[in-house]
Design an enzyme around this catalytic site. Structure first.
Site, mmCIF file in Angstrom:
data_model
loop_
_atom_site.group_PDB
_atom_site.id
_atom_site.type_symbol
_atom_site.label_atom_id
_atom_site.label_comp_id
_atom_site.label_asym_id
_atom_site.label_seq_id
_atom_site.Cartn_x
_atom_site.Cartn_y
_atom_site.Cartn_z
ATOM 1 N N LYS A 62 5.411 0.366 2.200
ATOM 2 C CA LYS A 62 6.158 -0.629 1.424
ATOM 3 C C LYS A 62 7.658 -0.382 1.507
ATOM 4 C CE LYS A 62 2.719 -1.902 -2.091
ATOM 5 N NZ LYS A 62 2.414 -1.893 -3.547
ATOM 6 N N ALA A 79 2.335 6.107 -7.496
ATOM 7 C CA ALA A 79 3.346 6.706 -6.628
ATOM 8 C C ALA A 79 4.538 5.772 -6.565
ATOM 9 C CB ALA A 79 2.788 6.939 -5.220
ATOM 10 N N ALA A 84 6.520 0.857 -5.521
ATOM 11 C CA ALA A 84 5.517 1.592 -6.296
ATOM 12 C C ALA A 84 4.132 1.045 -6.002
ATOM 13 C CB ALA A 84 5.818 1.497 -7.791
ATOM 14 N N ASP A 85 3.137 1.871 -6.271
ATOM 15 C CA ASP A 85 1.748 1.434 -6.154
ATOM 16 C C ASP A 85 0.913 2.198 -7.166
ATOM 17 O OD1 ASP A 85 0.003 -0.369 -4.531
ATOM 18 O OD2 ASP A 85 -1.130 1.482 -4.285
ATOM 19 N N THR A 86 -0.041 1.512 -7.776
ATOM 20 C CA THR A 86 -0.898 2.121 -8.797
ATOM 21 C C THR A 86 -2.356 1.893 -8.442
ATOM 22 O OG1 THR A 86 0.762 1.744 -10.535
ATOM 23 C CG2 THR A 86 -1.508 2.125 -11.248
#
Length: 206
Positions: free
Chosen positions: A63, A121, A84-86
């Site tokens: 990303k 993250a 960000a990624d969840t």
């Protein structure tokens, strides 16, 4: 280096926008795919045999790289890009965003009465340099009845939520205990975000 606290946020999440505003960070939205006809920018399908940690690092790095490409393509000013990624992890399995109400119902049934992990993250990219931080939070749900699940799904937008729930919404009544970062479960861990920003000269309390 970036004393005006200005960055790009490459995310459509209103929760991440709210969290950045909470700590006084100025940002411009850097939206990736602009039309449905274009291919996706980052393929978020897990690779066979890939661990949840390796997966989320890969996605965040991709990303950030795509964000920098968009800046160059659109001839925007060069500023740091925050991504960000969840993901939700249950028994080592990634529970992503449900594709439909049936998947959402199955996810909530699986989470009912159990503890699960939420990994978020964040990546901060400056040109081709990317710094990443990872948070892991344990969340324990009480037992949820089928009636409650149906009522919850009928009244909530769950399709864009990892694990089919948002901690800051109605699902908060399901949560017995949380160990870790509340803002991380929301989608942007503020402690780690502030650390990354301060490393490039953006001071929260300047």
């Amino acid at each position: 280096m970036f004393s005006d606290k200005q960055i790009y946020l490459a995310s459509r999440s209103p929760r991440r926008r709210e969290l950045l505003k909470q700590i006084g960070i100025k940002f411009n939205l850097l939206l990736m795919r602009e039309t449905l006809g274009r291919p996706i920018d980052v393929d978020e399908k897990p690779v066979i045999g890939e661990s949840p940690t390796d997966y989320i690092y890969r996605i965040v790095r991709a990303k950030a790289s795509e964000g920098y490409k968009r800046i160059l393509q659109r001839k925007f000013p060069i500023l740091p890009v925050l991504v960000a990624d969840t993901i939700v992890i249950l028994d080592g399995i990634i529970l992503g965003k449900p594709k439909n109400i049936h998947e959402a119902e199955e996810m909530l049934k699986a989470l009912s009465g159990r503890s699960h992990q939420v990994l978020t993250a964040i990546g901060l990219g400056i040109k081709d340099q990317i710094q990443i931080r990872l948070t892991a939070t344990t969340v324990r749900f009480r037992q949820i009845t089928e009636h409650e699940i149906h009522k919850y799904l009928a009244s909530n937008n769950f399709l864009d939520k990892a694990g089919a729930y948002a901690i800051q919404g109605l699902a908060a009544v399901f949560i017995v205990e949380i160990s870790g970062s509340y803002s991380g479960v929301m989608g942007l861990p503020l402690y780690e975000t502030a650390q990354l920003l301060e490393e490039i000269g953006i001071e929260i309390f300047a």
